[in-house]
Write an enzyme that holds these catalytic residues in place. Structure first.
Site, PDB file in Angstrom:
ATOM      1  CG  HIS A   1      77.902  71.055  34.480  1.00  0.00           C
ATOM      2  ND1 HIS A   1      78.092  70.865  35.832  1.00  0.00           N
ATOM      3  CD2 HIS A   1      79.144  71.243  33.952  1.00  0.00           C
ATOM      4  CE1 HIS A   1      79.390  70.931  36.114  1.00  0.00           C
ATOM      5  NE2 HIS A   1      80.045  71.168  34.983  1.00  0.00           N
TER       6      HIS A   1
ATOM      7  CG  ASN B   1      82.554  74.985  33.540  1.00  0.00           C
ATOM      8  OD1 ASN B   1      82.047  76.015  33.124  1.00  0.00           O
ATOM      9  ND2 ASN B   1      82.093  74.343  34.603  1.00  0.00           N
TER      10      ASN B   1
ATOM     11  N   GLY C   1      86.906  77.487  34.150  1.00  0.00           N
ATOM     12  CA  GLY C   1      86.678  76.947  35.493  1.00  0.00           C
ATOM     13  C   GLY C   1      86.528  75.439  35.522  1.00  0.00           C
ATOM     14  CD  GLN C   2      87.800  70.709  31.669  1.00  0.00           C
ATOM     15  OE1 GLN C   2      88.178  71.489  30.790  1.00  0.00           O
ATOM     16  NE2 GLN C   2      87.743  69.409  31.507  1.00  0.00           N
TER      17      GLN C   2
ATOM     18  CG  HIS D   1      82.307  67.347  32.929  1.00  0.00           C
ATOM     19  ND1 HIS D   1      83.681  67.411  33.026  1.00  0.00           N
ATOM     20  CD2 HIS D   1      81.839  68.386  33.667  1.00  0.00           C
ATOM     21  CE1 HIS D   1      84.025  68.426  33.786  1.00  0.00           C
ATOM     22  NE2 HIS D   1      82.923  69.052  34.187  1.00  0.00           N
TER      23      HIS D   1
ATOM     24  CG  ASP E   1      77.558  68.121  40.102  1.00  0.00           C
ATOM     25  OD1 ASP E   1      78.230  68.465  39.118  1.00  0.00           O
ATOM     26  OD2 ASP E   1      77.940  68.322  41.287  1.00  0.00           O
ATOM     27  CB  ILE E   2      78.926  64.880  44.200  1.00  0.00           C
ATOM     28  CG1 ILE E   2      78.916  64.107  45.497  1.00  0.00           C
ATOM     29  CG2 ILE E   2      79.969  65.987  44.211  1.00  0.00           C
ATOM     30  CD1 ILE E   2      80.176  63.282  45.727  1.00  0.00           C
TER      31      ILE E   2
HETATM   32  P1  AMP Z   1      83.615  71.359  36.240  1.00  0.00           P
HETATM   33  O1  AMP Z   1      83.936  72.541  37.089  1.00  0.00           O
HETATM   34  O2  AMP Z   1      82.830  71.688  35.017  1.00  0.00           O
HETATM   35  O3  AMP Z   1      84.840  70.515  35.962  1.00  0.00           O
HETATM   36  O4  AMP Z   1      82.606  70.494  37.101  1.00  0.00           O
HETATM   37  C1  AMP Z   1      82.943  69.350  37.828  1.00  0.00           C
HETATM   38  C2  AMP Z   1      81.688  68.894  38.529  1.00  0.00           C
HETATM   39  O5  AMP Z   1      81.887  67.571  38.983  1.00  0.00           O
HETATM   40  C3  AMP Z   1      81.295  69.733  39.746  1.00  0.00           C
HETATM   41  O6  AMP Z   1      79.975  70.246  39.541  1.00  0.00           O
HETATM   42  C4  AMP Z   1      81.348  68.736  40.905  1.00  0.00           C
HETATM   43  O7  AMP Z   1      80.338  68.947  41.859  1.00  0.00           O
HETATM   44  C5  AMP Z   1      81.179  67.410  40.181  1.00  0.00           C
HETATM   45  N1  AMP Z   1      81.739  66.248  40.854  1.00  0.00           N
HETATM   46  C6  AMP Z   1      82.979  66.111  41.379  1.00  0.00           C
HETATM   47  N2  AMP Z   1      83.136  64.878  41.875  1.00  0.00           N
HETATM   48  C7  AMP Z   1      81.977  64.215  41.663  1.00  0.00           C
HETATM   49  C8  AMP Z   1      81.520  62.902  41.954  1.00  0.00           C
HETATM   50  N3  AMP Z   1      82.296  62.000  42.564  1.00  0.00           N
HETATM   51  N4  AMP Z   1      80.266  62.552  41.585  1.00  0.00           N
HETATM   52  C9  AMP Z   1      79.473  63.449  40.965  1.00  0.00           C
HETATM   53  N5  AMP Z   1      79.843  64.703  40.664  1.00  0.00           N
HETATM   54  C10 AMP Z   1      81.082  65.085  41.003  1.00  0.00           C
END
Ligand code: AMP
Length: 128
Positions: free
Chosen positions: A112, A97, A103-104, A110, A39-40
């Site tokens: 986590h 999520n 909170g998606q 995906h 995760d970024i």
């Molecule tokens: P969600 O709220 O479950 O949709 O989580 C989306 C996740 O994607 C968040 O934890 C972000 O930090 C992560 N995210 C967004 N863009 C990127 C990216 N380019 N590379 C890796 N993680 C990302």
């Protein structure tokens, strides 16, 4: 196919772009059914995302419309990634999520994986 509560799959979403190689990621695993990458914006010492390769907006979409091979392959990849990251002995959390209340943010299904410390409460206490 659209799923209640979420718009149809959007090929411009950031994880679709990662799957197409248009945006880099810190990859930890890839197979026929799943891609895993860091995760970024990590929320734990280990914070990895696992995504299916198919066009599914959410866990609801994936469960309803994924093939048996995709669903099995994906979940096996989730557990393998956690094990390969050395998290199995100490434990870890898997979370997804779904939709607005969940909170998606990214509309490509995906999960986590969090680990490397005590992750704490399952869900934060409600505010107010
Ligand atoms: P969600 O709220 O479950 O949709 O989580 C989306 C996740 O994607 C968040 O934890 C972000 O930090 C992560 N995210 C967004 N863009 C990127 C990216 N380019 N590379 C890796 N993680 C990302």
């Amino acid at each position: 196919m659209s799923v209640a509560g979420l718009p149809p799959y959007d090929d411009a979403n950031i994880f679709a772009r990662i799957l197409r190689g248009e945006i880099p990621c810190k990859r930890v695993h890839e197979d026929a059914h799943a891609l895993a990458f860091h995760d970024i914006n990590p929320q734990a010492p280990v914070h990895v995302l696992v995504i299916p390769k198919g066009r599914y907006v959410s866990v609801a979409d994936f469960a309803a419309n994924g093939t048996d091979a995709e669903v099995a392959g994906f979940w096996r990849a989730v557990a393998k990634v956690a094990k390969d990251l050395g998290l199995e002995a100490g434990g870890y959390r898997v979370l997804t999520n779904m939709g607005e209340d969940g909170g998606q943010e990214v509309p490509h299904f995906h999960v986590h994986i969090f680990g490397g410390r005590r992750i704490g409460r399952m869900v934060p206490r409600a505010e107010g």
